[in-house]
Structures are given as C-alpha cells and as structure tokens.
Write an enzyme that holds these catalytic residues in place. Structure first.
Site, PDB file in Angstrom:
ATOM      1  N   SER A 143       0.872  -1.173   0.000  1.00 41.84           N
ATOM      2  CA  SER A 143       0.000   0.000   0.000  1.00 41.84           C
ATOM      3  C   SER A 143       0.909   1.223   0.000  1.00 41.84           C
ATOM      4  O   SER A 143       2.096   1.110   0.334  1.00 41.84           O
ATOM      5  CB  SER A 143      -0.815  -0.012   1.299  1.00 41.84           C
ATOM      6  OG  SER A 143      -1.353   1.252   1.602  1.00 41.84           O
ATOM      7  N   TYR A 156      -2.106   0.209  10.840  1.00 45.35           N
ATOM      8  CA  TYR A 156      -2.049  -0.202   9.428  1.00 45.35           C
ATOM      9  C   TYR A 156      -0.701   0.183   8.816  1.00 45.35           C
ATOM     10  O   TYR A 156      -0.074  -0.618   8.115  1.00 45.35           O
ATOM     11  CB  TYR A 156      -3.188   0.451   8.661  1.00 45.35           C
ATOM     12  CG  TYR A 156      -3.317  -0.014   7.216  1.00 45.35           C
ATOM     13  CD1 TYR A 156      -3.822  -1.280   6.906  1.00 45.35           C
ATOM     14  CD2 TYR A 156      -2.963   0.819   6.158  1.00 45.35           C
ATOM     15  CE1 TYR A 156      -3.962  -1.700   5.584  1.00 45.35           C
ATOM     16  CE2 TYR A 156      -3.101   0.410   4.831  1.00 45.35           C
ATOM     17  CZ  TYR A 156      -3.601  -0.853   4.550  1.00 45.35           C
ATOM     18  OH  TYR A 156      -3.732  -1.259   3.238  1.00 45.35           O
TER      19      TYR A 156
HETATM   20  N1  LIG Z   1      -8.848  -0.646  -0.626  1.00 44.85           N
HETATM   21  C1  LIG Z   1      -7.808   0.158  -0.495  1.00 44.85           C
HETATM   22  O1  LIG Z   1      -7.928   1.393  -0.417  1.00 44.85           O
HETATM   23  C2  LIG Z   1      -6.424  -0.430  -0.455  1.00 44.85           C
HETATM   24  C3  LIG Z   1      -5.315   0.429  -0.663  1.00 44.85           C
HETATM   25  C4  LIG Z   1      -4.034  -0.076  -0.624  1.00 44.85           C
HETATM   26  C5  LIG Z   1      -3.837  -1.435  -0.331  1.00 44.85           C
HETATM   27  N2  LIG Z   1      -4.917  -2.230  -0.110  1.00 44.85           N
HETATM   28  C6  LIG Z   1      -4.644  -3.633   0.220  1.00 44.85           C
HETATM   29  O2  LIG Z   1      -5.270  -4.464  -0.744  1.00 44.85           O
HETATM   30  C7  LIG Z   1      -5.491  -5.755  -0.161  1.00 44.85           C
HETATM   31  C8  LIG Z   1      -6.880  -6.221  -0.541  1.00 44.85           C
HETATM   32  O3  LIG Z   1      -7.842  -5.381   0.063  1.00 44.85           O
HETATM   33  P1  LIG Z   1      -9.194  -4.901  -0.672  1.00 44.85           P
HETATM   34  O4  LIG Z   1      -9.188  -3.428  -0.642  1.00 44.85           O
HETATM   35  O5  LIG Z   1      -9.363  -5.625  -1.935  1.00 44.85           O
HETATM   36  O6  LIG Z   1     -10.275  -5.366   0.441  1.00 44.85           O
HETATM   37  P2  LIG Z   1     -11.510  -6.398   0.370  1.00 44.85           P
HETATM   38  O7  LIG Z   1     -12.049  -6.463   1.762  1.00 44.85           O
HETATM   39  O8  LIG Z   1     -12.438  -6.034  -0.736  1.00 44.85           O
HETATM   40  O9  LIG Z   1     -10.809  -7.797   0.044  1.00 44.85           O
HETATM   41  C9  LIG Z   1     -10.040  -8.440   1.046  1.00 44.85           C
HETATM   42  C10 LIG Z   1     -10.419  -9.906   1.100  1.00 44.85           C
HETATM   43  O10 LIG Z   1      -9.613 -10.505   2.119  1.00 44.85           O
HETATM   44  C11 LIG Z   1     -10.419 -11.399   2.862  1.00 44.85           C
HETATM   45  N3  LIG Z   1      -9.858 -11.553   4.206  1.00 44.85           N
HETATM   46  C12 LIG Z   1      -9.717 -10.592   5.155  1.00 44.85           C
HETATM   47  N4  LIG Z   1      -9.183 -11.131   6.262  1.00 44.85           N
HETATM   48  C13 LIG Z   1      -8.985 -12.454   5.998  1.00 44.85           C
HETATM   49  C14 LIG Z   1      -8.474 -13.537   6.753  1.00 44.85           C
HETATM   50  N5  LIG Z   1      -8.071 -13.375   8.028  1.00 44.85           N
HETATM   51  N6  LIG Z   1      -8.388 -14.749   6.166  1.00 44.85           N
HETATM   52  C15 LIG Z   1      -8.816 -14.936   4.887  1.00 44.85           C
HETATM   53  N7  LIG Z   1      -9.343 -13.951   4.136  1.00 44.85           N
HETATM   54  C16 LIG Z   1      -9.420 -12.722   4.690  1.00 44.85           C
HETATM   55  C17 LIG Z   1     -11.807 -10.761   2.885  1.00 44.85           C
HETATM   56  O11 LIG Z   1     -12.819 -11.736   3.124  1.00 44.85           O
HETATM   57  C18 LIG Z   1     -11.882 -10.154   1.488  1.00 44.85           C
HETATM   58  O12 LIG Z   1     -12.470 -11.063   0.568  1.00 44.85           O
HETATM   59  C19 LIG Z   1      -5.211  -5.611   1.327  1.00 44.85           C
HETATM   60  O13 LIG Z   1      -3.928  -6.140   1.612  1.00 44.85           O
HETATM   61  C20 LIG Z   1      -5.210  -4.107   1.542  1.00 44.85           C
HETATM   62  O14 LIG Z   1      -4.428  -3.726   2.643  1.00 44.85           O
HETATM   63  C21 LIG Z   1      -6.185  -1.773  -0.191  1.00 44.85           C
END
Ligand SMILES: NC(=O)c1ccc[n+]([C@@H]2O[C@H](COP(=O)([O-])OP(=O)(O)OC[C@H]3O[C@@H](n4cnc5c(N)ncnc54)[C@H](O)[C@@H]3O)[C@@H](O)[C@H]2O)c1
Length: 262
Positions: A143, A156
């Site tokens: 991120s 975070y």
């Molecule tokens: N959305 C943002 O703004 C953003 C920005 C930068 C980085 N990220 C990173 O992107 C990655 C994906 O996040 P996203 O935004 O797609 O969120 P999201 O919630 O849409 O997807 C995350 C998925 O991870 C699963 N998950 C969470 N905890 C879990 C666990 N303990 N065991 C198994 N599955 C689990 C959830 O069920 C979900 O399906 C993360 O690492 C997040 O930190 C997101």
C-alpha cells in the site's frame, strides 16, 4: 495466448476487491488459481463465474494449515505452484494513537498484525517448498502505507511497513530459486474491513470514505482506479518478463497533490 498460460497461483483474499480482480485477470491470462478467503458465499459465487480455472478454500490466512491447504490444492489439482499472492488484509480506518484507548490499541494490534503480517509470513512459509520446486514467485500486496504516513493510522502503516520488511528479507532468504516482490496500490473503493477490536469488522472503507472523490481530487493522476486497473503489475511480476526482479515493489499508489495548472 495469455501471459500466464499453463501456470498456477494461490491468491489470498481473492473473493473480493483487489484480490478478486487479480484472480479474474490471472484466469484471463491463462493461469489456474486457488483462492483462499474467509468469506464462503463469495467463494461460491467466484467458482460459479470462473468454473474450472479456479478452486476455492474457505479459511483464514492467520492459520498455517489453511495456507498450506491452498498450496496443496494447487499441487494436487494443477500440478504445482508458480505464484503465491499474499493479498488478504484489513485496515485500521486511520484510528489514531491518541484517540484509541490503550487496551483497544493492544487488541487491535494483535488482530490487524495477525492478518496483515502473520498472514503473509505463514503464506510464504506454506508456499516456499512448492515455489522452490517451480522457480516460482511470491508477490505481496502492500500500500502507499508501506512508505508514507496517513494512509491509515499507526497500526495499518506499521503493518504495511512490516510487510515491506518481509519482501526484502524473503527475497534475500529464498534466492536464487524464488523471486519475492510486491505491488503497492493506493486507495481503492473496495469492501476493505477493519479489526473487530476497533468495532470495524462490519464496516467497509467505501461506507466510511468518499474514496473515489478523494482520489480524483488529490492523487497525482487525478483518477480513481478500479481494482482491475491495478492487476497489470501482478501479471508482470508473475511472468517470465520479471525474471530479473526480486526484492522490489511496484508502487502504483499515485499519491501526491501536484498543483493544478491555471
Ligand atoms: N482498498 C484500499 O484502499 C487499499 C489500498 C491499498 C492497499 N490495499 C490492500 O489491498 C489488499 C486487498 O484489500 P481490498 O481493498 O481488496 O479489500 P476487500 O475487503 O475487498 O478484500 C479483502 C479480502 O480478504 C479477505 N480476508 C480478510 N481477512 C482475511 C483472513 N483473516 N483470512 C482470509 N481472508 C481474509 C476478505 O474476506 C476479502 O475477501 C489488502 O492487503 C489491503 O491492505 C487496499
């Protein structure tokens, strides 16, 4: 011809948001993918949509057995494992040091680090032998918070900095057989949730923040990317074209506020 024809991957957190977009893109590029996620109904939906190119496993990235179960499916059903993508994560919704009571901070640290850092560590441990056999690749989702403050609160930001440490250490330890790299997206309007310890297990980033508006107004490129826009770097890192990349991060967070031209 796809860029990942004949390869196999595990994607954690692949049932939603960025992970789901990675799964769809990898399948479109010819890969077969095992998805480890804790949300069963979304996994069923994914299986219906993508059919035989995916296998799913409902589980928790905090468990070594669940991570190794996903890798074993790739070995058994797809004949090996070429890429392990650690992606499941949770956010702290920017909760600050000062405003969070100490006992809540302690519990939220344990919960958030268990997913964002221990989950990646155990995923790497579970995948390492298969990846050594295939000369494969480990890719972690970081991120903007892996480099800068204010992409979250201290929990975070520290967790994504820690995951950057894993990229560097594991690139060193797993060389020369396994390449270890990361992708650092910026904000995305997904279902990203928070720790139960902060009362945020059922809150998604999209409910709390007008994230697309913030990105259109403040990101360097003045755009609000969709998860699908962020999948190219994962394909690159998993492909032969990146055979000289290890220990690196492709930063696509486009953060910054250049002055508007008059
Ligand atoms: N959305 C943002 O703004 C953003 C920005 C930068 C980085 N990220 C990173 O992107 C990655 C994906 O996040 P996203 O935004 O797609 O969120 P999201 O919630 O849409 O997807 C995350 C998925 O991870 C699963 N998950 C969470 N905890 C879990 C666990 N303990 N065991 C198994 N599955 C689990 C959830 O069920 C979900 O399906 C993360 O690492 C997040 O930190 C997101």
């Amino acid at each position: 011809m796809g860029r990942l024809d004949g390869t196999s991957a595990v994607v954690t957190g692949g049932a939603s948001g960025l992970g789901r977009a990675i799964v769809e893109r990898f399948v479109a590029e010819g890969a077969r993918v095992v998805v480890l996620d804790r949300t069963k109904v979304r996994l069923e939906e994914l299986s219906r949509e993508l059919g035989d190119a995916v296998r799913t496993i409902a589980g928790d990235v905090r468990s070594f057995e669940d991570n190794s179960g996903a890798c074993a499916i790739a070995e058994r059903e797809f004949g090996g494992l070429d890429a392990f993508i650690g992606n499941a994560g949770i956010w702290d919704f920017g909760r600050s040091l000062i405003d969070t009571p100490a006992h809540v901070l302690a519990d939220a640290f344990d919960e958030l680090f268990a997913v964002n850092v221990k989950g990646y560590l155990l995923g790497a441990k579970a995948a390492a032998e298969s990846l050594r056999k295939s000369n494969g690749t480990l890719i972690l989702t970081l991120s903007n918070a892996a480099f800068f403050p204010a992409g979250g609160g201290p929990l975070y930001t520290a967790s994504k900095h820690a995951a950057l440490g894993l990229v560097r250490q594991l690139a060193y330890e797993l060389a020369p057989e396994v390449r270890v790299n990361a992708v650092a997206p910026g904000g995305l309007a997904t279902d990203l949730r928070g720790p139960g310890a902060l009362g945020l297990a059922d809150t998604s980033i999209t409910e709390e923040l007008p994230i697309d508006t913030i990105l259109r107004e403040h990101s360097a490129l003045r755009t609000a990317p969709e998860p699908a826009d962020c999948t190219g770097p994962y394909v690159l890192l998993a492909s032969e074209e990146a055979r000289t990349f290890t220990g690196t991060v492709i930063d696509i967070s486009t953060f910054g506020t250049p002055p508007r031209r008059q």
